[in-house]
Design a protein around this motif. Structure first.
Motif, short mmCIF file in Angstrom:
data_model
loop_
_atom_site.label_atom_id
_atom_site.label_comp_id
_atom_site.label_asym_id
_atom_site.label_seq_id
_atom_site.Cartn_x
_atom_site.Cartn_y
_atom_site.Cartn_z
N GLU A 1 0.86 -1.19 0.00
CA GLU A 1 0.00 0.00 0.00
C GLU A 1 0.89 1.23 0.00
N GLU B 1 -5.99 -0.55 -6.92
CA GLU B 1 -7.27 0.01 -6.52
C GLU B 1 -7.07 0.96 -5.35
N THR B 2 -8.12 1.70 -5.03
CA THR B 2 -8.02 2.67 -3.95
C THR B 2 -9.35 2.80 -3.22
N GLU B 3 -9.26 3.10 -1.94
CA GLU B 3 -10.46 3.41 -1.16
C GLU B 3 -10.69 4.92 -1.10
N THR B 4 -9.68 5.70 -1.54
CA THR B 4 -9.83 7.15 -1.53
C THR B 4 -10.95 7.59 -2.47
N ARG C 1 -14.34 6.28 -4.68
CA ARG C 1 -15.38 5.25 -4.65
C ARG C 1 -16.21 5.28 -5.93
N GLU D 1 -20.34 2.24 -4.58
CA GLU D 1 -19.54 2.66 -3.42
C GLU D 1 -18.38 1.72 -3.14
N LYS E 1 -14.50 0.04 -3.93
CA LYS E 1 -13.19 0.63 -4.22
C LYS E 1 -13.08 0.96 -5.70
#
Length: 755
Positions: free
Chosen positions: A485, A542-545, A547, A552, A554
């Motif tokens: 990460e 991928e990212t959670e920052t 959506r 909603e 990642k």
């Protein structure tokens, strides 16, 4: 007045002691036989590093002009005595032992150049390895197999390789070993001189026992550390003895396992010496109580102690020389090596599991072969480095003056399974603990499978299977999973995909990749490894920052599988992976990507080529320099940006096309082509401590080679200062890097072997 009286008392006691010592020295002088009737025997005791004092005593014996008729020795006394009997002078032995690295010798540490590419990887990956046969962890029978000791003695006694009767050496010789099964002394006076000497010095727990003529042999000091009786049986009527054995030590002095083992053995030997001294005409005991049996790094001091003590006997030694009626000058052995030799045939004995082609492949010999002695010894080291043999004995038997038959006698290791472990921390993968299981001879005689499971801040694994067929083509399969990460700039994401992130400065990404390969491998020009194979690669970013607006979930930048064919050419002759001082490194790789699982059906064929060339050298003592040039390019489709070259950060073993660059953060810049030059300086200022400094320069952009900008002034520059320490866990390294391009300072840190 009182002070003067004390000085007078000390002076009197010193003179009294000196007179008394001289009286003891001259007890047996009157009964020395005359001329040819005088047969002088030299007995050299064992004593580990203390045995280097024998060399100092031999210097004084030579100065006195005494000719030795017989030599008998045990352990270190067998090593020094055997070499002296083979023709070396004391000064030549002094020169030889002066340059030997005893730590590498005892620990069977082989030069990195002797190891295959897989062996290099393993030795620079794991901090601890233990046998794990039948699912049981065991402790090795000894610290060392003694292979390096044997190799050294074999090289030093090559000039008498055809002499199987030790009585026909320049000085008749024998040594003593112990039959560990029966507890009996075994007199070794014929056969292979290197085998006999190494058997006599196989100290329990330090060196593995030696199998010889059906007997399991260990250090002769266990039963007879001062074989004076055997010398007399062989006709010696005047004995010069050098005793370097330990006295019993106090509780405070027993600091190590070798100290304790020597103490246990000394209970008996000290008592036996009371009678043995009576059989000795000149008994010399150097003043070396302040040294231990493992103080090899103090060898020069110990040799000087032997020389100093023997000087007290110089008058008596000259009296013995007068009894011989001739002043003897030992001829110097010609140490000039032959440049080449021709090996007409090779016999392999004792190999049940590992094939002849596998053995000859490691030796890099095809008969008839014209080679050099150094290359032959390098081949023996390569065979030993596999870890598949407990012992490798060899001898050259001459057909004539120019051609030889190589006779190999190997003892295969019964252990086929091992468990290894390591710890690591770095700025990208963070903390990690590795557990490895390695199994040899799984499906075929010459194969090996290695499985790494890595836990910590990021889960990873490596599986590597390879069947090594020596000169013939080998085959293998690899599988690896890596993930990390990282917080990266929004500008980088804009380059990665067509997505506007003007409202964000940075985002956190999760990067994961799986690589599976099936390949064939062969050695090219005996130095290069050439792999040809097929590959499956998965890349997920991928990212959670961000959506997905609909689910909603990642946000996914990349989630594709790629299929390719590839070729790889590898050369690695560095003497050390982390702190190289000499050698070359080349890694050339070309992939042709043919298929993809791209769900948007945008994939088009493309290829990626890259190469790295490094040269390490030492312009000054303790200084090393590494000059590196590398580059890469992408041809074909431009739609797959995740396979482009990504610049930034520092470290080893980075996945895919991540390229280290001091002065920038990891995953900083991206382009489909790059060139990079690095200069690294290392100063090994004390022990295992290093100071490092360096600079790197690069150009990175799309179509770099088409535009010609790869020859322009570098767009990326960075400089660093660092510190390194070699530890049992692997290197501890830290760097403080600065780039004037972006006016940023980055600190990198790493502890442990990279994996």
């Amino acid at each position: 007045m009182k002070h003067k009286n004390n000085i007078a008392l000390v002076t009197f006691l010193f003179l009294f002691g000196l007179i008394q010592a001289q009286e003891e020295i001259q007890l047996n002088i009157d009964r020395i036989p005359q001329g040819k009737d005088l047969k002088i025997g030299l007995v050299l005791s064992g004593g580990g590093a203390k045995g280097l004092a024998h060399i100092g005593v031999l210097k004084e014996i030579e100065k006195a002009g005494i000719e030795i008729d017989y030599i008998g020795g045990t352990s270190m006394g067998a090593i020094v005595g055997g070499l002296y009997a083979s023709g070396y002078t004391a000064s030549q032995l002094d020169s030889i032992f002066h340059v030997i690295d005893f730590q590498k010798l005892i620990q069977d540490e082989l030069p990195r150049s002797a190891k295959s590419f897989n062996q290099k990887k393993n030795s620079e990956r794991y901090a601890l390895t233990l046998p794990f046969d039948n699912f049981k962890i065991s402790i090795p029978s000894a610290l060392s197999k003694g292979q390096n000791i044997y190799n050294l003695i074999a090289r030093l006694t090559a000039h008498v390789k055809d002499t199987k009767d030790f009585g026909k050496l320049p000085i008749p010789f024998f040594c003593v070993a112990t039959d560990v099964v029966k507890g009996q002394a075994i007199i070794l006076d014929s056969g292979s001189l290197p085998e006999a000497i190494t058997a006599s010095g196989a100290l329990p727990s330090l060196f593995s026992p030696i199998e010889l003529d059906g007997k399991l042999l260990i250090d002769g000091g266990v039963v007879d550390n001062y074989p004076v009786e055997e010398l007399k049986k062989r006709g010696a009527n005047f004995i010069i003895g050098v005793d370097v054995q330990d006295d019993l030590r106090s509780r405070e002095e027993l600091l190590s396992a070798p100290d304790i083992l020597v103490q246990v053995n000394n209970y008996r030997t000290i008592e036996a010496m009371k009678e043995k001294i009576k059989l000795t005409d000149i008994y010399i005991r150097p003043d070396i109580d302040d040294y231990s049996v493992v103080d090899f790094e103090k060898g020069n001091e110990i040799i000087a102690c032997g020389e100093k003590k023997a000087k007290l006997f110089q008058d008596l030694l000259k009296s013995v020389e007068l009894k011989q009626n001739t002043f003897y000058t030992k001829p110097k052995l010609n140490l000039k090596k032959k440049d080449s030799l021709t090996i007409k045939s090779i016999a392999t004995n004792g190999n049940e599991y590992y094939t002849r082609s596998y053995i000859l492949g490691k030796l890099k010999l095809r008969t008839p072969a014209t080679t050099t002695y150094d290359k032959l010894y390098q081949g023996i080291n390569s065979l030993s480095a596999t870890g598949n043999f407990k012992r490798i004995n060899y001898a050259l038997d001459g057909y004539d003056d120019k051609s030889y038959h190589l006779d190999l006698d190997v003892k295969e290791s019964k252990s086929t399974t091992s468990l290894s472990a390591a710890l690591h921390y770095d700025d990208l993968y963070k903390s990690a603990a590795l557990l490895n299981l390695t199994k040899k001879r799984l499906l075929f005689r010459n194969d090996e499978i290695s499985v790494d499971f890595i836990v910590g801040d990021n889960i990873r694994y490596n599986i590597d299977y390879f069947s090594d067929n020596g000169f013939y083509i080998g085959f293998g399969a690899r599988s690896s999973y890596n993930s990390f990460e990282k917080n990266i700039s929004a500008q980088f994401v804009d380059q990665l995909i067509d997505l506007s992130l003007s409202n964000l400065n940075s985002i956190d990404i999760e990067y994961s990749t799986i690589t599976n390969q099936v390949y064939i491998q062969t050695l090219f020009e005996k130095q290069f490894s050439l792999d040809l194979g097929v590959e499956h690669k998965y890349i997920g970013i991928e990212t959670e920052t961000l959506r997905s607006e609909e689910t909603e979930a990642k946000f996914v930048f990349e989630d594709n599988h790629y299929f390719s064919t590839y070729g790889r050419l590898l050369l690695d002759s560095f003497d050390n992976k982390y702190f190289p001082t000499n050698g070359w490194y080349f890694n050339g790789d070309f992939h042709l990507y043919l298929f993809s699982s791209d769900r948007f059906d945008r994939f088009e064929e493309f290829s990626i080529g890259k190469a790295q060339l490094k040269y390490a050298f030492s312009p000054l003592d303790k200084f090393a320099m590494v000059i590196s040039n590398e580059g890469g390019f992408k041809l074909g489709s431009t739609s797959t940006k995740s396979m482009d070259f990504i610049l930034g950060g520092w470290g080893n073993n980075l996945v895919n096309n991540l390229v280290t660059f001091n002065g920038y953060d990891y995953v900083d810049s991206i382009g489909d082509a790059y060139v990079k030059t690095s200069i690294d300086l290392d100063y090994n200022f004390y022990g295992k401590n290093h100071i490092a400094a360096g600079a790197n320069f690069a150009n990175l952009e799309d179509d770099l080679f088409s535009t010609g900008n790869w020859l322009s002034t570098p767009d990326y520059t960075g400089y660093y200062l660092g510190y390194g320490l070699e530890t049992f866990l692997g290197p501890l390294q830290t760097r403080l890097a600065y780039s004037p391009d972006i006016d940023e300072v980055h600190w990198y840190f790493s502890l442990g072997f990279w994996f």
